[in-house]
Design a protein around this motif. Structure first.
Motif, short mmCIF file in Angstrom:
data_model
loop_
_atom_site.label_atom_id
_atom_site.label_comp_id
_atom_site.label_asym_id
_atom_site.label_seq_id
_atom_site.Cartn_x
_atom_site.Cartn_y
_atom_site.Cartn_z
N MET A 58 0.83 -1.21 0.00
CA MET A 58 0.00 0.00 0.00
C MET A 58 0.87 1.26 0.00
SD MET A 58 -3.05 -1.00 -0.26
CE MET A 58 -3.93 0.50 0.08
N TYR A 59 1.96 1.24 0.73
CA TYR A 59 2.87 2.38 0.76
C TYR A 59 3.45 2.63 -0.64
CZ TYR A 59 6.55 5.48 2.44
OH TYR A 59 7.37 6.55 2.64
N GLN A 60 3.84 1.55 -1.32
CA GLN A 60 4.38 1.68 -2.67
C GLN A 60 3.32 2.18 -3.64
OE1 GLN A 60 7.51 1.45 -3.51
NE2 GLN A 60 7.03 1.99 -5.61
N ILE A 61 2.09 1.73 -3.51
CA ILE A 61 1.00 2.20 -4.37
C ILE A 61 0.77 3.69 -4.17
CG2 ILE A 61 -1.50 2.05 -4.74
CD1 ILE A 61 -1.20 -0.99 -4.24
N ILE A 62 0.78 4.13 -2.92
CA ILE A 62 0.57 5.56 -2.63
C ILE A 62 1.70 6.39 -3.22
CG2 ILE A 62 0.54 7.26 -0.77
CD1 ILE A 62 -1.02 5.17 0.89
N LEU A 63 2.94 5.95 -3.07
CA LEU A 63 4.06 6.70 -3.62
C LEU A 63 4.01 6.75 -5.15
CD1 LEU A 63 7.08 5.61 -1.40
CD2 LEU A 63 5.91 7.81 -1.43
N ARG A 67 3.51 10.13 -7.39
CA ARG A 67 4.46 10.49 -8.43
C ARG A 67 3.77 10.68 -9.79
NH1 ARG A 67 8.04 6.01 -9.44
NH2 ARG A 67 6.73 5.64 -11.21
N LYS A 68 2.86 9.80 -10.15
CA LYS A 68 2.14 9.92 -11.43
C LYS A 68 1.26 11.16 -11.47
CE LYS A 68 2.16 5.05 -12.56
NZ LYS A 68 1.39 3.84 -12.81
N ILE A 69 0.63 11.49 -10.35
CA ILE A 69 -0.20 12.70 -10.31
C ILE A 69 0.68 13.94 -10.45
CG2 ILE A 69 -1.63 14.12 -8.79
CD1 ILE A 69 -2.88 11.52 -7.76
N ILE A 71 3.60 14.15 -11.94
CA ILE A 71 4.06 14.22 -13.33
C ILE A 71 2.94 14.73 -14.24
CG2 ILE A 71 4.75 12.80 -15.31
CD1 ILE A 71 6.35 11.08 -13.31
N TRP A 72 1.74 14.26 -14.00
CA TRP A 72 0.60 14.66 -14.84
C TRP A 72 0.27 16.14 -14.65
CZ3 TRP A 72 -4.72 15.59 -13.43
CH2 TRP A 72 -5.57 15.70 -14.52
N LEU A 73 0.31 16.64 -13.39
CA LEU A 73 -0.05 18.03 -13.14
C LEU A 73 1.05 19.01 -13.52
CD1 LEU A 73 -1.88 17.80 -9.70
CD2 LEU A 73 -2.88 18.20 -11.94
N LYS A 74 2.30 18.70 -13.20
CA LYS A 74 3.37 19.65 -13.38
C LYS A 74 4.31 19.31 -14.54
CE LYS A 74 3.50 20.93 -8.54
NZ LYS A 74 4.32 21.02 -7.33
N GLY A 75 4.21 18.11 -15.04
CA GLY A 75 5.12 17.70 -16.08
C GLY A 75 6.52 17.40 -15.60
N GLU A 76 6.66 17.11 -14.29
CA GLU A 76 7.97 16.83 -13.71
C GLU A 76 8.34 15.37 -13.91
OE1 GLU A 76 8.11 17.84 -9.63
OE2 GLU A 76 7.62 19.94 -9.94
N GLU A 77 9.63 15.12 -14.08
CA GLU A 77 10.13 13.77 -14.20
C GLU A 77 10.91 13.36 -12.94
OE1 GLU A 77 9.71 11.34 -16.40
OE2 GLU A 77 8.30 12.59 -17.50
#
Length: 81
Positions: A58-63, A67-69, A71-77
């Motif tokens: 669950m901790y890995q899923i949250i992280l 991270r995906k959110i 990247i999607w919002l800010k375009g950060e890698e």
């Protein structure tokens, strides 16, 4: 706990005085201690599984979701760490 769960008993008094434990299955103690020992055995099994498998997953899923959110919002890698 397994001897309690299967109802294995021995007489402590004769073990200490005559060195004869008088091992037997069942008895009055098995009616009370048996269900409680099975409860503790299964509780420890479930708690171990939750602690070692479910919580890290669950901790890995949250992280990963965070991270995906980001990247999607800010375009950060950039990742955590």
């Amino acid at each position: 706990l397994v001897p309690l769960a299967i109802g294995l008993n021995f007489n402590f008094l004769t073990l200490m005085t005559d060195f004869d434990p008088q091992v037997y299955l069942g008895g009055d103690n098995a009616a009370f201690w048996g269900p409680m020992s099975w409860t503790v055995i299964f509780g420890l099994t479930v708690a171990t599984f939750l602690t070692l498998v479910i919580v890290p997953a669950m901790y890995q899923i949250i992280l990963a979701t965070h991270r995906k959110i980001r990247i999607w919002l800010k375009g950060e890698e950039k990742t955590f760490g």
